[in-house]
Design a protein around this motif. Structure first.
Motif, PDB file in Angstrom:
ATOM      1  N   ALA A  73       0.914  -1.200  -0.074  1.00 54.66           N
ATOM      2  CA  ALA A  73      -0.038  -0.054   0.079  1.00 54.66           C
ATOM      3  C   ALA A  73       1.186   1.205  -0.080  1.00 54.66           C
ATOM      4  CB  ALA A  73      -1.001  -0.022   1.195  1.00 54.66           C
ATOM      5  N   VAL A  74       0.455   2.243  -0.740  1.00 54.95           N
ATOM      6  CA  VAL A  74       1.104   3.585  -0.705  1.00 54.95           C
ATOM      7  C   VAL A  74       0.013   4.608  -0.233  1.00 54.95           C
ATOM      8  CG1 VAL A  74       1.952   5.476  -2.067  1.00 54.95           C
ATOM      9  CG2 VAL A  74       2.476   2.973  -2.890  1.00 54.95           C
ATOM     10  N   VAL A  75       0.101   5.141   0.658  1.00 54.21           N
ATOM     11  CA  VAL A  75      -0.881   6.083   1.471  1.00 54.21           C
ATOM     12  C   VAL A  75      -0.469   7.305   1.731  1.00 54.21           C
ATOM     13  CG1 VAL A  75      -2.507   6.022   3.334  1.00 54.21           C
ATOM     14  CG2 VAL A  75      -1.982   3.789   2.611  1.00 54.21           C
ATOM     15  N   ARG A  76      -1.336   8.336   1.163  1.00 54.93           N
ATOM     16  CA  ARG A  76      -1.082   9.632   1.578  1.00 54.93           C
ATOM     17  C   ARG A  76      -2.325  10.327   2.292  1.00 54.93           C
ATOM     18  NH1 ARG A  76      -0.632  15.198  -1.826  1.00 54.93           N
ATOM     19  NH2 ARG A  76      -0.967  16.564  -0.074  1.00 54.93           N
ATOM     20  N   LYS A  77      -1.886  10.901   3.433  1.00 49.33           N
ATOM     21  CA  LYS A  77      -2.709  11.557   4.444  1.00 49.33           C
ATOM     22  C   LYS A  77      -2.077  12.695   4.936  1.00 49.33           C
ATOM     23  CE  LYS A  77      -5.592  10.977   8.611  1.00 49.33           C
ATOM     24  NZ  LYS A  77      -6.032  10.300   9.715  1.00 49.33           N
ATOM     25  N   GLY A  78      -2.858  13.891   4.492  1.00 50.85           N
ATOM     26  CA  GLY A  78      -2.480  15.135   4.639  1.00 50.85           C
ATOM     27  C   GLY A  78      -0.939  15.372   3.987  1.00 50.85           C
ATOM     28  N   THR A  79       0.134  15.592   4.562  1.00 57.40           N
ATOM     29  CA  THR A  79       1.321  15.560   3.759  1.00 57.40           C
ATOM     30  C   THR A  79       2.242  14.685   4.021  1.00 57.40           C
ATOM     31  OG1 THR A  79       2.287  16.810   5.708  1.00 57.40           O
ATOM     32  CG2 THR A  79       1.168  18.516   4.010  1.00 57.40           C
ATOM     33  N   ASP A  80       1.677  13.594   4.796  1.00 51.79           N
ATOM     34  CA  ASP A  80       2.591  12.309   4.946  1.00 51.79           C
ATOM     35  C   ASP A  80       2.160  11.221   4.015  1.00 51.79           C
ATOM     36  OD1 ASP A  80       3.580  13.363   7.116  1.00 51.79           O
ATOM     37  OD2 ASP A  80       2.142  12.440   8.683  1.00 51.79           O
ATOM     38  N   LEU A  81       3.229  10.750   3.259  1.00 49.20           N
ATOM     39  CA  LEU A  81       3.324   9.686   2.164  1.00 49.20           C
ATOM     40  C   LEU A  81       3.952   8.493   2.808  1.00 49.20           C
ATOM     41  CD1 LEU A  81       2.276   8.958  -0.666  1.00 49.20           C
ATOM     42  CD2 LEU A  81       4.590   9.612  -1.419  1.00 49.20           C
ATOM     43  N   LYS A  82       3.220   7.305   3.054  1.00 51.24           N
ATOM     44  CA  LYS A  82       3.794   6.092   3.642  1.00 51.24           C
ATOM     45  C   LYS A  82       3.902   4.797   2.694  1.00 51.24           C
ATOM     46  CE  LYS A  82       2.781   7.787   8.047  1.00 51.24           C
ATOM     47  NZ  LYS A  82       2.068   7.362   9.311  1.00 51.24           N
ATOM     48  N   LEU A  83       4.741   4.039   2.679  1.00 53.68           N
ATOM     49  CA  LEU A  83       4.656   2.546   2.182  1.00 53.68           C
ATOM     50  C   LEU A  83       4.397   1.605   3.048  1.00 53.68           C
ATOM     51  CD1 LEU A  83       7.889   2.649  -0.352  1.00 53.68           C
ATOM     52  CD2 LEU A  83       5.616   2.328  -0.972  1.00 53.68           C
ATOM     53  N   TYR A  84       3.393   0.442   2.614  1.00 56.07           N
ATOM     54  CA  TYR A  84       3.283  -0.528   3.710  1.00 56.07           C
ATOM     55  C   TYR A  84       3.675  -1.747   2.799  1.00 56.07           C
ATOM     56  CZ  TYR A  84       1.022   2.933   6.785  1.00 56.07           C
ATOM     57  OH  TYR A  84       0.656   3.900   7.387  1.00 56.07           O
ATOM     58  N   ARG A  85       4.129  -2.626   3.526  1.00 60.84           N
ATOM     59  CA  ARG A  85       4.413  -4.139   3.133  1.00 60.84           C
ATOM     60  C   ARG A  85       3.544  -5.168   4.166  1.00 60.84           C
ATOM     61  NH1 ARG A  85       9.905  -5.514   2.874  1.00 60.84           N
ATOM     62  NH2 ARG A  85       9.593  -5.958   5.263  1.00 60.84           N
ATOM     63  N   ASP A  86       2.756  -5.659   3.579  1.00 59.57           N
ATOM     64  CA  ASP A  86       2.070  -6.667   4.808  1.00 59.57           C
ATOM     65  C   ASP A  86       1.509  -5.881   6.063  1.00 59.57           C
ATOM     66  OD1 ASP A  86       2.139  -8.782   2.618  1.00 59.57           O
ATOM     67  OD2 ASP A  86       4.268  -9.362   3.400  1.00 59.57           O
ATOM     68  N   GLY A  87       1.090  -4.928   5.870  1.00 64.88           N
ATOM     69  CA  GLY A  87       0.408  -3.951   6.901  1.00 64.88           C
ATOM     70  C   GLY A  87       1.504  -3.306   7.757  1.00 64.88           C
ATOM     71  N   THR A  88       2.768  -3.217   7.529  1.00 65.17           N
ATOM     72  CA  THR A  88       3.825  -2.388   8.345  1.00 65.17           C
ATOM     73  C   THR A  88       4.536  -1.736   7.477  1.00 65.17           C
ATOM     74  OG1 THR A  88       4.080  -4.702   9.471  1.00 65.17           O
ATOM     75  CG2 THR A  88       5.978  -3.111   9.499  1.00 65.17           C
ATOM     76  N   GLN A  89       4.520  -0.462   8.006  1.00 70.57           N
ATOM     77  CA  GLN A  89       5.259   0.572   7.212  1.00 70.57           C
ATOM     78  C   GLN A  89       6.684   0.363   6.993  1.00 70.57           C
ATOM     79  OE1 GLN A  89       5.240   4.491   8.945  1.00 70.57           O
ATOM     80  NE2 GLN A  89       6.538   5.266   7.417  1.00 70.57           N
ATOM     81  N   ILE A  90       7.389   0.505   5.502  1.00 68.94           N
ATOM     82  CA  ILE A  90       8.688   0.213   5.268  1.00 68.94           C
ATOM     83  C   ILE A  90       9.210   1.684   4.999  1.00 68.94           C
ATOM     84  CG2 ILE A  90       8.435  -2.437   4.925  1.00 68.94           C
ATOM     85  CD1 ILE A  90       8.133  -1.513   2.041  1.00 68.94           C
ATOM     86  N   GLY A  91      10.466   1.768   5.185  1.00 66.21           N
ATOM     87  CA  GLY A  91      10.987   3.330   4.811  1.00 66.21           C
ATOM     88  C   GLY A  91      10.400   4.128   5.561  1.00 66.21           C
ATOM     89  N   SER A  92      10.833   5.358   5.297  1.00 63.14           N
ATOM     90  CA  SER A  92      10.582   6.619   6.230  1.00 63.14           C
ATOM     91  C   SER A  92       9.391   7.140   5.399  1.00 63.14           C
ATOM     92  CB  SER A  92      11.576   7.400   6.385  1.00 63.14           C
ATOM     93  OG  SER A  92      12.971   6.943   6.824  1.00 63.14           O
ATOM     94  N   THR A  93       8.524   8.062   6.375  1.00 66.11           N
ATOM     95  CA  THR A  93       7.386   8.827   5.973  1.00 66.11           C
ATOM     96  C   THR A  93       8.198   9.817   5.228  1.00 66.11           C
ATOM     97  OG1 THR A  93       6.184   8.241   7.863  1.00 66.11           O
ATOM     98  CG2 THR A  93       5.532  10.412   6.913  1.00 66.11           C
ATOM     99  N   VAL A  94       7.528  10.236   4.032  1.00 66.03           N
ATOM    100  CA  VAL A  94       7.879  11.325   3.191  1.00 66.03           C
ATOM    101  C   VAL A  94       6.877  12.423   3.266  1.00 66.03           C
ATOM    102  CG1 VAL A  94       8.482  11.933   0.815  1.00 66.03           C
ATOM    103  CG2 VAL A  94       9.204   9.959   1.620  1.00 66.03           C
ATOM    104  N   THR A  95       7.407  13.682   3.614  1.00 76.34           N
ATOM    105  CA  THR A  95       6.563  14.716   3.690  1.00 76.34           C
ATOM    106  C   THR A  95       6.231  15.498   2.062  1.00 76.34           C
ATOM    107  OG1 THR A  95       7.168  15.201   5.901  1.00 76.34           O
ATOM    108  CG2 THR A  95       6.030  17.105   4.461  1.00 76.34           C
ATOM    109  N   VAL A  96       5.342  15.428   1.649  1.00 73.32           N
ATOM    110  CA  VAL A  96       4.922  16.163   0.174  1.00 73.32           C
ATOM    111  C   VAL A  96       4.174  17.379   0.427  1.00 73.32           C
ATOM    112  CG1 VAL A  96       4.908  13.875  -0.839  1.00 73.32           C
ATOM    113  CG2 VAL A  96       2.933  14.652   0.169  1.00 73.32           C
ATOM    114  N   ALA A  97       4.199  18.237  -0.533  1.00 71.37           N
ATOM    115  CA  ALA A  97       3.602  19.671  -0.713  1.00 71.37           C
ATOM    116  C   ALA A  97       2.228  19.191  -0.459  1.00 71.37           C
ATOM    117  CB  ALA A  97       4.156  20.403  -1.607  1.00 71.37           C
TER     118      ALA A  97
END
Length: 143
Positions: A73-97
């Motif tokens: 899953a790739v999810v954006r909420k507000g300015t946070d963009l996150k990657l998930y694998r099998d329900g767990t966030q992987i990598g760092s949260t990226v802030t987008v404009a």
């Protein structure tokens, strides 16, 4: 105007632990791919008018098992963009404009291949969902 969140959710059966090309791509494009080198790993990016506007990557190749379905899953909420694998966030949260949103592309959606070359996805995809809301707000139990 406040931009809405979005989610790109997909089950992928990786038949061999090898690169898989973009899941959604065309001239201006969304790109979701796995590179078997540790520089990128799992990556989601958006390119508009040949300019990369969004890029979030795991940057590792551990945790991916061949001959197994994985929920991504790739999810954006507000300015946070996150990657998930099998329900767990992987990598760092990226802030987008706040001005970055799901682009309104008018070209065809290409799933499982890169239209600019012969790269094709080898494996299976299931339950692909693109929505204009953040489906997940933290780690979750993958369906």
């Amino acid at each position: 105007m406040e931009r809405c969140g979005f989610s790109f959710v997909i089950f992928i059966f990786i038949s061999r632990k090898k690169n898989f090309p973009s899941s959604v791509k065309k001239n201006d494009f969304w790109e979701f791919k796995f590179n078997s080198n540790a520089l990128t790993g799992l990556q989601w990016r958006v390119v508009e008018n040949s300019v990369e506007t969004v890029n979030v990557a795991h940057g590792a190749t551990s945790g991916y098992t061949a001959n197994t379905f994985h929920h991504f899953a790739v999810v954006r909420k507000g300015t946070d963009l996150k990657l998930y694998r099998d329900g767990t966030q992987i990598g760092s949260t990226v802030t987008v404009a706040k001005t970055v949103d799901i682009p309104d592309f008018t070209s065809n959606v290409e799933i499982g291949r890169n239209p600019s070359n012969a790269n094709v996805f080898v494996g299976q995809m299931d339950e692909i969902r693109i929505s204009r809301s953040a489906q997940y707000d933290g780690n979750f139990t993958a369906p």
